[in-house]
Design a protein around this motif. Structure first.
Motif, mmCIF file in Angstrom:
data_model
loop_
_atom_site.group_PDB
_atom_site.id
_atom_site.type_symbol
_atom_site.label_atom_id
_atom_site.label_comp_id
_atom_site.label_asym_id
_atom_site.label_seq_id
_atom_site.Cartn_x
_atom_site.Cartn_y
_atom_site.Cartn_z
ATOM 1 N N TYR A 181 1.876 2.375 8.197
ATOM 2 C CA TYR A 181 0.800 2.117 7.276
ATOM 3 C C TYR A 181 -0.414 0.485 7.551
ATOM 4 C CZ TYR A 181 1.036 5.057 2.722
ATOM 5 O OH TYR A 181 0.867 5.698 1.457
ATOM 6 N N PHE A 182 0.381 -0.029 8.429
ATOM 7 C CA PHE A 182 0.138 -0.978 8.867
ATOM 8 C C PHE A 182 -0.607 -1.051 10.678
ATOM 9 C CE2 PHE A 182 -0.100 -4.211 12.676
ATOM 10 C CZ PHE A 182 0.674 -5.300 12.436
ATOM 11 N N ASP A 183 -0.279 0.705 10.833
ATOM 12 C CA ASP A 183 -0.857 1.471 12.148
ATOM 13 C C ASP A 183 -2.408 1.252 11.787
ATOM 14 O OD1 ASP A 183 1.999 -0.078 13.979
ATOM 15 O OD2 ASP A 183 2.609 1.876 14.468
ATOM 16 N N ALA A 184 -1.603 2.651 11.379
ATOM 17 C CA ALA A 184 -3.042 2.873 10.678
ATOM 18 C C ALA A 184 -4.128 2.452 10.066
ATOM 19 C CB ALA A 184 -2.635 4.203 8.924
ATOM 20 N N ALA A 185 -3.802 0.937 9.270
ATOM 21 C CA ALA A 185 -4.812 0.175 9.181
ATOM 22 C C ALA A 185 -5.845 0.169 9.952
ATOM 23 C CB ALA A 185 -4.111 -1.370 8.588
ATOM 24 N N ASP A 186 -6.843 -0.309 8.581
ATOM 25 C CA ASP A 186 -8.293 -0.564 9.243
ATOM 26 C C ASP A 186 -8.178 -2.028 10.286
ATOM 27 O OD1 ASP A 186 -10.884 -1.272 10.522
ATOM 28 O OD2 ASP A 186 -12.206 -0.924 8.531
ATOM 29 N N GLY A 187 -8.012 -2.823 11.695
ATOM 30 C CA GLY A 187 -8.117 -3.604 11.981
ATOM 31 C C GLY A 187 -9.270 -4.326 11.422
ATOM 32 N N PHE A 188 -10.586 -4.307 11.583
ATOM 33 C CA PHE A 188 -11.291 -5.217 10.805
ATOM 34 C C PHE A 188 -11.428 -5.573 9.405
ATOM 35 C CE2 PHE A 188 -16.371 -5.859 9.326
ATOM 36 C CZ PHE A 188 -16.462 -6.836 10.852
ATOM 37 N N PRO A 206 1.280 -1.098 -0.331
ATOM 38 C CA PRO A 206 0.346 -0.011 -0.152
ATOM 39 C C PRO A 206 0.683 1.471 -0.212
ATOM 40 C CG PRO A 206 -0.104 -0.914 2.430
ATOM 41 C CD PRO A 206 0.710 -1.711 1.168
ATOM 42 N N GLY A 207 2.339 1.137 0.106
ATOM 43 C CA GLY A 207 2.594 2.618 -0.087
ATOM 44 C C GLY A 207 4.704 1.808 0.367
ATOM 45 N N PRO A 208 5.594 3.337 0.351
ATOM 46 C CA PRO A 208 6.422 3.010 -0.224
ATOM 47 C C PRO A 208 6.918 1.790 1.193
ATOM 48 C CG PRO A 208 6.172 5.074 0.147
ATOM 49 C CD PRO A 208 5.217 4.452 0.317
ATOM 50 N N GLN A 209 8.671 0.757 0.967
ATOM 51 C CA GLN A 209 9.458 0.281 2.281
ATOM 52 C C GLN A 209 8.845 0.958 3.355
ATOM 53 O OE1 GLN A 209 12.773 -2.771 2.013
ATOM 54 N NE2 GLN A 209 11.376 -4.079 1.321
ATOM 55 N N ASP A 210 9.697 1.795 3.349
ATOM 56 C CA ASP A 210 9.566 2.230 4.617
ATOM 57 C C ASP A 210 9.295 3.236 5.602
ATOM 58 O OD1 ASP A 210 9.479 4.462 3.117
ATOM 59 O OD2 ASP A 210 11.766 5.660 2.979
ATOM 60 N N GLU A 211 7.781 3.122 5.060
ATOM 61 C CA GLU A 211 6.441 3.761 5.555
ATOM 62 C C GLU A 211 5.778 2.783 6.135
ATOM 63 O OE1 GLU A 211 4.330 7.056 3.459
ATOM 64 O OE2 GLU A 211 7.589 7.787 2.803
ATOM 65 N N LEU A 212 5.564 1.139 5.490
ATOM 66 C CA LEU A 212 4.540 0.242 6.020
ATOM 67 C C LEU A 212 4.456 0.351 7.454
ATOM 68 C CD1 LEU A 212 6.152 -2.434 3.334
ATOM 69 C CD2 LEU A 212 4.024 -1.206 3.279
ATOM 70 N N VAL A 213 4.886 0.706 8.171
ATOM 71 C CA VAL A 213 5.322 0.374 9.392
ATOM 72 C C VAL A 213 3.962 1.349 9.808
ATOM 73 C CG1 VAL A 213 6.024 0.603 11.990
ATOM 74 C CG2 VAL A 213 7.242 -0.417 10.460
#
Length: 758
Positions: A371-378, A362-369
């Protein structure tokens, strides 16, 4: 089991009761139901206890009966394989003993061993199964005939002799018909599977329709087992909508390991349809099933499920998962006696996994963490996140934390542990690692059952973390003394409240409630302590009769108590206390709550129970059912709690009464007499209970129950009171056991019992 065995069970129950073994008599009747209904926590305790008592009483048929049903409860719906093999073999040897072989149920031991072997590696043990079943001499007039025939057909299919299997099934059904008996549904289902294996899916469907009306050996399981088999047959015929309609939901089949492989085969055929979602949730469940069979020694089911799950992962573009599943299948295949084409199937799965084009992150590799934290947990797909974070895992600490814990969540803790291990342990940084990372790795190692690795890591940790990690390991493996020792050492080393919780829980398991409560009381003023900790402290302190600590805990949670010293003995309303019964079931006993975690039982219990009215018990204050939301539902709600231990027996004795129900006025007066003396009385009969009028033969409303009396009341006093309280009733009441005890008017009570058909 032959029908004669059930008559024998009834006779045995009566004899045991007459000989004073009331608890054992009550218990044996419920064992088959426990095995078939999935009440395994009861079965696994009760059946071995019955077998041991039977051995002590020199009742070999009863011992076989208990051992047989316990084994069926293991190899049947639970589908245990290698872990049950030795017990199955031992039972066959026991069934061959001179004093057991004439038992009508004895052939069942051979069938049970065949099932255990099939659960382990059906094709690999096909020859042994056929040889053992061939040696069983059983005729169609025996109810064991269908079970033996069913297992023989299944073994022929596993041996690749499907045409013989079809013929054998047809012959068995015909022989049963000639004997005036119908085939079991299970035998019909075995025939269906043979036809399906022969590529005759339409004939299989016809046979399944014909078998629908057959009486099942396992009536509890028939509905979902038939649904799974029908779904598989229909899916094979490409009748997808009908197959989906027939397929039991996951929440139904998830409780029945015996059906998992067949259900998974059906799902694989249906996964491409619009009606079935091939999701990460499905993959997670299948991995849990794979792990289950690893623990149960189900080598063939583990391979089959791994390959099916791998195919489904490929369809979801989960390359990393498909590769790990191929590794699992390869590892499990090493246990197979007859691997067949498994190696080729594993190779095909690996090739398919390698051919997957990775999905775009969903985004650049160095920003994936981020993106992970912002992802909709559901809505987020954890399988995809594992793939996206893989390049960073083991390099970037934040990415590693998320990647490895997600792997653990999806059922691959060993892979997560490998990554963390390389990063933290092999790098040499484990001594200075963040305690959070040590905790994550500890959890992954425990879940992956890599105990030696955890112990190696612990040797290099600072004292507090070392003792806490080892304590968690011992707790997970239920080694309570070691867990307590490590918990105490962790507290001394400054590991914090988590160590205190571990230490307290461990000493509670060793029955040192006073110490467990004291550990938590030292934390009562801590800001970290939670209500759950306080309630646990109260429960342990109550069991230890440390009333000062009970009051301190009650004050902490805001529960007012009237007394300030001594035992807490107050009237705090009615509760239902859930207690075990001798037959392995549970009883809800109405009781009066006397403290935060104590209640006095109010309902008389039959002899043979470990508790009775007047007993003071400790209970776990955690509600077993939620309080109803609606006010009208709350009015009659009596909260249920699980009993923990006996605090003080009341010493009450129960006496049974039975007879025709008196008039309403007489019954009210009878209740008042009992209440005046403080003798708890409870009617166990319901409105459907009737007795026979001794002259007209008409059915009369009946009543039976128990009255409990305190230890200072003699049986003679009870007899006299009952006689006085009921002498003017139109129909007499009988209390035969009490009459025999005091040797007063025994013949009269025997006559009442006989004349009224009590």
């Amino acid at each position: 089991m032959d029908v004669d065995i059930w008559a024998w069970v009834g006779d045995t129950q009566r004899q045991l009761h007459e000989d004073g073994h009331t608890g054992l008599a009550m218990a044996i009747g419920d064992v088959p139901a426990q095995a078939l209904e999935g009440r395994y926590s009861q079965l696994d305790v009760l059946a071995p206890a019955i077998a041991q008592q039977a051995e002590n009483l020199e009742l070999p048929w009863l011992e076989f009966y208990a051992r047989y049903w316990h084994l069926i409860g293991r190899v049947g719906d639970r589908a245990q394989g290698a872990v049950a093999m030795a017990d199955a073999e031992t039972l066959v040897e026991f069934a061959g003993r001179e004093d057991v072989r004439e038992c009508p149920a004895a052939p069942g031991a051979v069938a049970a061993l065949a099932i255990a072997r099939a659960n382990t590696d059906g094709p690999g043990y096909a020859a042994e199964r056929l040889a053992a079943l061939d040696a069983v001499e059983v005729e169609p007039d025996s109810l064991a005939f269908s079970a033996i025939a069913e297992q023989y057909v299944a073994a022929l299919v596993d041996a690749g002799r499907v045409e013989e299997a079809i013929i054998h099934a047809e012959s068995a059904v015909a022989r049963l018909g000639d004997a005036g008996r119908a085939a079991s549904w299970e035998l019909g289902a075995a025939s269906v599977r043979a036809l399906l294996a022969a590529g005759r899916a339409q004939d299989a469907l016809t046979a399944l329709d014909a078998a629908t009306g057959f009486k099942p050996d396992d009536p509890v399981a028939k509905a979902h087992r038939e649904g799974v088999l029908r779904a598989l047959v229909l899916a094979t015929l490409d009748r997808v909508p009908e197959s989906v309609d027939a397929l039991p939901d996951l929440d139904v089949v998830g409780e029945h390991p015996r059906d998992w492989v067949e259900w998974a085969h059906a799902i694989r055929k249906l996964a491409g349809s619009a009606q079935i979602t091939n999701s990460w949730q499905l993959g997670r469940v299948l991995k849990q099933w794979i792990d289950y069979f690893a623990m149960m020694g189900g080598y063939r089911p583990r391979v089959e499920l791994a390959l099916i799950a791998g195919d489904l992962a490929v369809a979801r573009q989960g390359g990393w998962q498909a590769r790990l599943l191929a590794d699992i299948a390869e590892s499990a295949a090493g246990e197979l006696k007859s691997p067949g084409d498994v190696a080729e199937r594993i190779a095909a799965l690996r090739a398919a996994a390698d051919g997957i084009t990775p999905q775009e992150a969903p985004g650049p590799q160095d920003e994936l963490v981020g993106y992970f934290d912002a992802a909709d947990g559901f809505n987020a797909d954890p399988e995809r996140w594992v793939g996206w974070l893989t390049p960073l895992s083991g390099q970037d600490l934040e990415a590693t934390r998320r990647h490895t814990t997600t792997l653990g969540f999806l059922g691959y803790p060993a892979r997560g542990a490998d990554i963390y291990w390389t990063m933290l342990v092999e790098s040499g940084d484990i001594e200075t690692a963040d305690p959070q990372d040590v905790s994550y790795l500890t959890g992954l190692l425990i879940e992956a059952r890599q105990d030696e690795r955890l112990e190696q890591m612990a040797e290099r940790l600072p004292a507090a973390q070392r003792h806490l990690a080892l304590g968690r390991l011992h707790r997970a493996r239920e080694r309570w003394e070691q867990a307590a020792a490590e918990g105490e050492a962790a507290v001394a080393a400054g590991a914090g409240i988590e160590a205190s919780r571990l230490w307290s829980a461990a000493v509670q398991q060793t029955d040192d409630n006073a110490k467990g409560a004291g550990i938590l009381r030292d934390l009562l003023d801590s800001e970290e302590i939670e209500p759950e900790d306080v309630w646990r402290m109260i429960t342990m302190a109550t069991a230890a009769e440390d009333w000062d600590t009970v009051r301190a805990g009650a004050a902490k949670i805001g529960m007012p108590l009237q007394s300030t010293e001594g035992p807490v003995e107050e009237e705090m309303g009615l509760v239902r206390i859930i207690l075990p019964a001798p037959d392995g079931s549970q009883r809800a006993v109405i009781s009066l709550r006397t403290g935060p975690a104590t209640a006095r039982l109010a309902i008389p219990q039959p002899p043979g129970m470990d508790y009775n009215a007047g007993d003071l018990v400790v209970f776990d204050p955690q509600l077993l059912e939620p309080i109803p939301e609606k006010a009208e539902d709350q009015e009659g709600f009596i909260p249920p709690f699980a009993a923990v231990s006996m605090l003080r027996p009341g010493g009450y004795t129960s006496w049974f009464f039975d007879g025709a129900a008196p008039s309403e006025a007489d019954w009210t007066e009878f209740n008042e007499v009992m209440a005046e003396r403080g003798w708890p009385m409870w009617v166990y009969s319901d409105e459907n209970y009737t007795v026979t009028h001794p002259t007209s033969g008409e059915r009369l409303p009946g009543v039976f129950g128990w009255v409990a009396v305190p230890p200072d009341v003699t049986p003679v006093e009870v007899d006299a009171l009952l006689d006085d309280a009921t002498e003017r009733w139109v129909h007499p009441l009988a209390w035969l056991d009490l009459a025999k005890t005091v040797d007063v008017e025994v013949e009269r009570h025997e006559r009442i019992t006989k004349e009224y058909g009590l």
